[in-house]
Design a protein around this motif. Structure first.
Motif, PDB file in Angstrom:
ATOM      1  N   ILE A  52       0.845  -1.206   0.000  1.00 41.70           N
ATOM      2  CA  ILE A  52       0.000   0.000   0.000  1.00 41.70           C
ATOM      3  C   ILE A  52       0.873   1.245   0.000  1.00 41.70           C
ATOM      4  CG2 ILE A  52      -1.682   1.336   1.346  1.00 41.70           C
ATOM      5  CD1 ILE A  52      -2.844  -1.417   2.230  1.00 41.70           C
ATOM      6  N   GLY A  53       1.940   1.220   0.787  1.00 45.12           N
ATOM      7  CA  GLY A  53       2.861   2.354   0.822  1.00 45.12           C
ATOM      8  C   GLY A  53       3.501   2.617  -0.529  1.00 45.12           C
ATOM      9  N   ILE A  54       3.845   1.549  -1.241  1.00 47.44           N
ATOM     10  CA  ILE A  54       4.405   1.695  -2.598  1.00 47.44           C
ATOM     11  C   ILE A  54       3.380   2.371  -3.503  1.00 47.44           C
ATOM     12  CG2 ILE A  54       5.107   0.402  -4.657  1.00 47.44           C
ATOM     13  CD1 ILE A  54       7.315   0.223  -2.722  1.00 47.44           C
ATOM     14  N   THR A  55       2.133   1.910  -3.437  1.00 49.66           N
ATOM     15  CA  THR A  55       1.066   2.498  -4.264  1.00 49.66           C
ATOM     16  C   THR A  55       0.870   3.967  -3.933  1.00 49.66           C
ATOM     17  OG1 THR A  55      -0.048   0.356  -4.402  1.00 49.66           O
ATOM     18  CG2 THR A  55      -1.373   2.300  -4.917  1.00 49.66           C
ATOM     19  N   MET A  56       0.902   4.302  -2.650  1.00 52.36           N
ATOM     20  CA  MET A  56       0.655   5.683  -2.234  1.00 52.36           C
ATOM     21  C   MET A  56       1.758   6.644  -2.672  1.00 52.36           C
ATOM     22  SD  MET A  56      -2.311   5.461  -1.206  1.00 52.36           S
ATOM     23  CE  MET A  56      -2.548   7.151  -0.689  1.00 52.36           C
ATOM     24  N   GLN A  57       2.892   6.131  -3.086  1.00 46.19           N
ATOM     25  CA  GLN A  57       3.933   6.996  -3.651  1.00 46.19           C
ATOM     26  C   GLN A  57       3.458   7.633  -4.958  1.00 46.19           C
ATOM     27  OE1 GLN A  57       7.224   4.090  -3.776  1.00 46.19           O
ATOM     28  NE2 GLN A  57       8.303   5.457  -2.394  1.00 46.19           N
ATOM     29  N   TYR A  58       2.447   7.029  -5.561  1.00 46.23           N
ATOM     30  CA  TYR A  58       1.915   7.520  -6.830  1.00 46.23           C
ATOM     31  C   TYR A  58       0.566   8.203  -6.637  1.00 46.23           C
ATOM     32  CZ  TYR A  58       5.580   4.436  -8.488  1.00 46.23           C
ATOM     33  OH  TYR A  58       6.785   3.841  -8.692  1.00 46.23           O
ATOM     34  N   GLU A  59       0.306   8.677  -5.432  1.00 41.41           N
ATOM     35  CA  GLU A  59      -0.990   9.271  -5.109  1.00 41.41           C
ATOM     36  C   GLU A  59      -1.337  10.436  -6.033  1.00 41.41           C
ATOM     37  OE1 GLU A  59      -3.486  10.710  -1.192  1.00 41.41           O
ATOM     38  OE2 GLU A  59      -1.305  10.560  -1.064  1.00 41.41           O
ATOM     39  N   ASP A  60      -0.374  11.306  -6.324  1.00 45.60           N
ATOM     40  CA  ASP A  60      -0.648  12.444  -7.210  1.00 45.60           C
ATOM     41  C   ASP A  60      -1.047  11.979  -8.617  1.00 45.60           C
ATOM     42  OD1 ASP A  60      -0.057  14.113  -5.130  1.00 45.60           O
ATOM     43  OD2 ASP A  60       1.962  14.617  -5.831  1.00 45.60           O
ATOM     44  N   LEU A  61      -0.341  10.986  -9.130  1.00 43.04           N
ATOM     45  CA  LEU A  61      -0.668  10.459 -10.465  1.00 43.04           C
ATOM     46  C   LEU A  61      -2.039   9.777 -10.457  1.00 43.04           C
ATOM     47  CD1 LEU A  61       2.782   8.938 -11.489  1.00 43.04           C
ATOM     48  CD2 LEU A  61       1.688  10.974 -12.461  1.00 43.04           C
ATOM     49  N   ILE A  62      -2.351   9.075  -9.377  1.00 44.15           N
ATOM     50  CA  ILE A  62      -3.655   8.407  -9.268  1.00 44.15           C
ATOM     51  C   ILE A  62      -4.769   9.454  -9.228  1.00 44.15           C
ATOM     52  CG2 ILE A  62      -5.116   6.986  -7.764  1.00 44.15           C
ATOM     53  CD1 ILE A  62      -2.458   5.529  -6.936  1.00 44.15           C
ATOM     54  N   THR A  63      -4.565  10.500  -8.436  1.00 41.91           N
ATOM     55  CA  THR A  63      -5.556  11.573  -8.336  1.00 41.91           C
ATOM     56  C   THR A  63      -5.762  12.244  -9.685  1.00 41.91           C
ATOM     57  OG1 THR A  63      -4.967  11.947  -6.033  1.00 41.91           O
ATOM     58  CG2 THR A  63      -6.131  13.736  -7.153  1.00 41.91           C
ATOM     59  N   GLU A  64      -4.681  12.517 -10.377  1.00 39.25           N
ATOM     60  CA  GLU A  64      -4.771  13.146 -11.695  1.00 39.25           C
ATOM     61  C   GLU A  64      -5.511  12.239 -12.676  1.00 39.25           C
ATOM     62  OE1 GLU A  64      -4.530  16.148 -14.337  1.00 39.25           O
ATOM     63  OE2 GLU A  64      -4.009  16.245 -12.212  1.00 39.25           O
ATOM     64  N   TYR A  65      -5.208  10.968 -12.644  1.00 40.35           N
ATOM     65  CA  TYR A  65      -5.894  10.008 -13.510  1.00 40.35           C
ATOM     66  C   TYR A  65      -7.391   9.989 -13.200  1.00 40.35           C
ATOM     67  CZ  TYR A  65      -7.500   5.627 -15.497  1.00 40.35           C
ATOM     68  OH  TYR A  65      -8.221   4.694 -16.187  1.00 40.35           O
ATOM     69  N   GLU A  66      -7.735   9.978 -11.934  1.00 40.71           N
ATOM     70  CA  GLU A  66      -9.148   9.945 -11.531  1.00 40.71           C
ATOM     71  C   GLU A  66      -9.905  11.170 -12.056  1.00 40.71           C
ATOM     72  OE1 GLU A  66     -10.965   7.621  -9.697  1.00 40.71           O
ATOM     73  OE2 GLU A  66      -9.232   6.305  -9.946  1.00 40.71           O
ATOM     74  N   LYS A  67      -9.250  12.308 -12.125  1.00 37.63           N
ATOM     75  CA  LYS A  67      -9.902  13.526 -12.632  1.00 37.63           C
ATOM     76  C   LYS A  67     -10.293  13.382 -14.098  1.00 37.63           C
ATOM     77  CE  LYS A  67      -7.497  16.847  -9.685  1.00 37.63           C
ATOM     78  NZ  LYS A  67      -6.468  17.888  -9.678  1.00 37.63           N
ATOM     79  N   HIS A  68      -9.536  12.623 -14.846  1.00 35.21           N
ATOM     80  CA  HIS A  68      -9.757  12.503 -16.288  1.00 35.21           C
ATOM     81  C   HIS A  68     -10.375  11.161 -16.680  1.00 35.21           C
ATOM     82  CE1 HIS A  68      -7.578  16.208 -16.608  1.00 35.21           C
ATOM     83  NE2 HIS A  68      -6.522  15.669 -16.025  1.00 35.21           N
ATOM     84  N   ARG A  69     -10.836  10.452 -15.707  1.00 32.08           N
ATOM     85  CA  ARG A  69     -11.439   9.149 -15.960  1.00 32.08           C
ATOM     86  C   ARG A  69     -12.742   9.331 -16.736  1.00 32.08           C
ATOM     87  NH1 ARG A  69     -13.025   5.394 -10.945  1.00 32.08           N
ATOM     88  NH2 ARG A  69     -14.331   7.197 -10.609  1.00 32.08           N
ATOM     89  N   PRO A  70     -13.022   8.505 -17.715  1.00 28.23           N
ATOM     90  CA  PRO A  70     -14.281   8.632 -18.479  1.00 28.23           C
ATOM     91  C   PRO A  70     -15.483   8.541 -17.547  1.00 28.23           C
ATOM     92  CG  PRO A  70     -12.801   7.083 -19.555  1.00 28.23           C
ATOM     93  CD  PRO A  70     -12.176   7.432 -18.232  1.00 28.23           C
ATOM     94  N   SER A  71     -16.511   9.308 -17.857  1.00 36.42           N
ATOM     95  CA  SER A  71     -17.697   9.396 -16.992  1.00 36.42           C
ATOM     96  C   SER A  71     -18.427   8.058 -16.876  1.00 36.42           C
ATOM     97  CB  SER A  71     -18.649  10.472 -17.504  1.00 36.42           C
ATOM     98  OG  SER A  71     -19.065  10.160 -18.804  1.00 36.42           O
ATOM     99  N   TYR A  72     -18.340   7.235 -17.890  1.00 36.88           N
ATOM    100  CA  TYR A  72     -19.057   5.945 -17.811  1.00 36.88           C
ATOM    101  C   TYR A  72     -18.438   4.987 -16.800  1.00 36.88           C
ATOM    102  CZ  TYR A  72     -15.447   4.633 -21.243  1.00 36.88           C
ATOM    103  OH  TYR A  72     -14.268   4.447 -21.896  1.00 36.88           O
TER     104      TYR A  72
END
Length: 196
Positions: free
Chosen positions: A174-194
């Motif tokens: 989980i800690g490894i994944t959380m190192q990419y929190e900013d990239l995950i957040t950015e991806y979530e913003k642009h995720r297709p609405s469907y």
């Protein structure tokens, strides 16, 4: 997960070979769901007489001089058997930070690492020297330098680079994944609405 960089503690020898996960933590204790509380069941069949929580004074863990030991020196094929992570939970809950063995069951080795412990493989010659330490002798394990520093000598050990990185930085999956929190957040913003 807590960082593991340099650790100093005392040792306890239990030089049996082929200590399996059922001996480390018997099956009847697997129903607990929290990682805490397993330490009192560690090596249950050996620590207690007639399995009634009356300590066997001859078993090494029960000797007063070894009660605070946090580095286990043991035999070959430690943690063979089932894949139960509970065995690693019991070792950690009891207070062990380092286990030095001749070899480990593959799954148990990874379970120890996943729980912030450091399993170290050493040949019998080294373990026989460490077995002779007095209960008050301190041993330092330096993960960065990959060294065991003791009154009976200094010994090097091997560890996979990825695991070394994780332990030194206190990172579980989980800690490894959380190192990419900013990239995950950015991806979530642009995720297709469907997908929402």
């Amino acid at each position: 997960m807590e960082k593991f960089t340099i650790y100093t503690g005392t040792t306890v020898p239990l030089m049996n070979d082929n200590i399996d996960t059922d001996q480390i933590l018997p099956k009847q204790f697997l129903k607990l769901i929290d990682k805490k509380g397993f330490g009192k069941y560690l090596m249950y069949s050996w620590r207690y007489k007639d399995n009634k929580y009356t300590e066997d004074p001859d078993f090494v863990f029960n000797r007063p001089e070894y009660r605070k030991a946090t580095i286990l020196i043991t035999g070959d094929n430690f943690g063979a058997g089932s894949s139960r992570e509970h065995a690693a939970w019991a070792l950690a809950d009891y207070g062990f930070k380092v286990v030095i063995a001749g070899s480990f069951g593959d799954i148990h080795y990874n379970n120890e690492l996943n729980n912030g412990m450091l399993p170290i493989v050493q040949p019998i010659e080294v373990r026989r020297k460490l077995e002779q330490l007095k209960p008050t002798d301190e041993v330092t394990v330096d993960l960065e330098q990959q060294k065991i520093i003791s009154p009976v000598g200094e010994f090097t050990f091997e560890i996979d680079g990825e695991w070394k990185y994780k332990l030194l930085n206190g990172l579980d999956d989980i800690g490894i994944t959380m190192q990419y929190e900013d990239l995950i957040t950015e991806y979530e913003k642009h995720r297709p609405s469907y997908w929402q």
